[in-house]
Scaffold this motif. Structure first.
Motif, PDB file in Angstrom:
ATOM      1  N   GLN A 139       0.840  -1.195   0.000  1.00 43.19           N
ATOM      2  CA  GLN A 139       0.000   0.000   0.000  1.00 43.19           C
ATOM      3  C   GLN A 139       0.870   1.238   0.000  1.00 43.19           C
ATOM      4  O   GLN A 139       1.926   1.287   0.643  1.00 43.19           O
ATOM      5  CB  GLN A 139      -0.909   0.007   1.242  1.00 43.19           C
ATOM      6  N   ILE A 140       0.457   2.252  -0.747  1.00 36.21           N
ATOM      7  CA  ILE A 140       1.101   3.559  -0.725  1.00 36.21           C
ATOM      8  C   ILE A 140       0.046   4.608  -0.421  1.00 36.21           C
ATOM      9  O   ILE A 140      -1.152   4.398  -0.656  1.00 36.21           O
ATOM     10  CB  ILE A 140       1.808   3.888  -2.059  1.00 36.21           C
ATOM     11  N   GLN A 141       0.511   5.719   0.115  1.00 30.46           N
ATOM     12  CA  GLN A 141      -0.401   6.817   0.453  1.00 30.46           C
ATOM     13  C   GLN A 141      -0.187   7.970  -0.518  1.00 30.46           C
ATOM     14  O   GLN A 141       0.949   8.377  -0.766  1.00 30.46           O
ATOM     15  CB  GLN A 141      -0.164   7.297   1.889  1.00 30.46           C
ATOM     16  N   VAL A 142      -1.287   8.480  -1.057  1.00 27.57           N
ATOM     17  CA  VAL A 142      -1.244   9.614  -1.982  1.00 27.57           C
ATOM     18  C   VAL A 142      -2.012  10.764  -1.344  1.00 27.57           C
ATOM     19  O   VAL A 142      -3.200  10.638  -1.049  1.00 27.57           O
ATOM     20  CB  VAL A 142      -1.862   9.250  -3.347  1.00 27.57           C
ATOM     21  N   ILE A 143      -1.325  11.882  -1.125  1.00 31.63           N
ATOM     22  CA  ILE A 143      -1.924  13.058  -0.488  1.00 31.63           C
ATOM     23  C   ILE A 143      -1.934  14.186  -1.511  1.00 31.63           C
ATOM     24  O   ILE A 143      -0.885  14.541  -2.067  1.00 31.63           O
ATOM     25  CB  ILE A 143      -1.137  13.496   0.765  1.00 31.63           C
ATOM     26  N   ALA A 144      -3.103  14.745  -1.778  1.00 33.71           N
ATOM     27  CA  ALA A 144      -3.241  15.781  -2.806  1.00 33.71           C
ATOM     28  C   ALA A 144      -3.822  17.057  -2.214  1.00 33.71           C
ATOM     29  O   ALA A 144      -4.605  17.016  -1.256  1.00 33.71           O
ATOM     30  CB  ALA A 144      -4.128  15.285  -3.950  1.00 33.71           C
ATOM     31  N   ASP A 145      -3.435  18.185  -2.787  1.00 29.91           N
ATOM     32  CA  ASP A 145      -4.020  19.484  -2.449  1.00 29.91           C
ATOM     33  C   ASP A 145      -5.308  19.630  -3.250  1.00 29.91           C
ATOM     34  O   ASP A 145      -5.280  19.842  -4.458  1.00 29.91           O
ATOM     35  CB  ASP A 145      -3.041  20.599  -2.795  1.00 29.91           C
TER      36      ASP A 145
END
Length: 345
Positions: free
Chosen positions: A92-98
């Motif tokens: 699993q990877i985490q993707v954080i977006a504005d």
């Protein structure tokens, strides 16, 4: 008008009107530092969509980068990423977006999803049990991906521009066309007082418009103001004064009301729509247009208004934009006063 405007429009629309997001600054937190994470990072870096700005080590650094506006996206690889993938066939990877601009945030996360899916397909060809990489997506500042947080700051900039620049641009020209300029020229009033007298009514009108827009945003569109209302009004009034100064500059240089209105509309409307970041991301544009966008006052106001309303940031994060708007105001007022004095000679 016949030849210059079409050329300007085709250049602006040709390079600015695009749904594709390119050259977006991102950061990567690679806690794994293994073969699989490096391969995905290389695939991200090989596209035109992302520019890996820097690698961060902590969540606090990620938060600070989002608040400062340096990045649009952050990707976090957990420890033992490659080991989990090869032994359990699941990672699993985490993707954080504005998500203050929901369209950009959604598009960038979709790009990451596609690249990770392509990586999965590439390494699952000869494996009986396919690898599976799940993504945990977080949308900062606008988790529901509503459109209002994006267009309300842009509407504020557009309304201020229309009321201030266009209406103020015809104020002094109207006096000349009506024949009352001679009365002002022989009066004991100083030129700066005449300029202020032309600007103050539109300043009051613009503040009323700003208040109405904010009230509708909060109660009708359910858009809370996370930052300081006092700071929001202070920055907005500074932008209003900047627009008034620009309108007065146009007014002192134009000879007819029609010419002043045309110059204010054509000269400011298109740059505000195309080059402020309101409709299209500036980083998508060619470098000459990115440089040109720096002289558009609405760009700097749009950045500050989003930071205050959506991110709840203070002066420490937006002082540069405030200083630029203040410098533009002083410059426009100086030129307006200088041009008005020439009429007295």
């Amino acid at each position: 008008m016949l030849f210059g405007v079409p050329v300007v429009q085709i250049v602006l629309f040709g390079f600015a009107l695009t749904n594709e997001i390119k050259n977006s600054n991102i950061v990567i937190v690679d806690n794994a530092k293994d073969m699989a994470s490096q391969q995905i990072i290389n695939k991200l870096a090989s596209t035109d969509y992302f520019i890996i700005h820097k690698e961060l080590l902590s969540s606090n650094q990620i938060d600070a980068s989002f608040k400062s506006g340096d990045i649009k996206l952050a990707i976090v690889f957990p420890l033992n990423f490659n080991e989990d993938l090869t032994h359990t066939n699941h990672a699993q990877i985490q993707v954080i977006a504005d998500a203050s601009d929901p369209n950009t945030g959604t598009t960038l996360t979709n790009y990451v999803t596609g690249i990770v899916a392509d990586y999965n397909a590439q390494f699952n060809k000869d494996i009986e049990i396919p690898y599976q990489i799940n993504q945990e997506v977080r949308m900062l500042y606008n988790p529901d991906l509503k459109g209002a947080p994006n267009f309300v700051p842009g509407v504020i900039a557009m309304v201020m521009l229309l009321v201030c620049v266009m209406m103020t641009s015809i104020s002094i020209v109207r006096e000349k066309e009506l024949g009352t300029m001679e009365v002002l020229l022989v009066s004991p009033f100083k030129p700066i007082l005449v300029i202020f007298a032309k600007a103050i009514p539109y300043l009051a009108l613009s503040i009323i418009n700003l208040t109405i827009i904010l009230i509708l945003s909060v109660f009708a569109l359910d858009l809370p103001i996370k930052g300081s209302i006092v700071l929001l009004y202070a920055v907005s009034i500074l932008f209003i004064i900047t627009c008034l100064s620009l309108g007065l500059l146009v007014s002192t240089g134009a000879s007819t009301q029609q010419g002043a209105m045309t110059l204010s509309l054509v000269g400011m409307m298109l740059p505000t729509l195309m080059l402020s970041g309101y409709m299209f991301p500036i980083e998508n544009m060619p470098m000459p247009l990115q440089i040109l966008s720096n002289i558009v006052p609405a760009k700097w106001f749009y950045i500050t208004i989003k930071d205050i309303m959506l991110k709840g940031l203070g002066v420490r994060f937006i002082w540069k934009e405030i200083l630029i708007l203040f410098g533009m105001t002083v410059f426009f007022l100086f030129l307006s006063l200088k041009n008005f004095k020439k009429r007295l000679e």
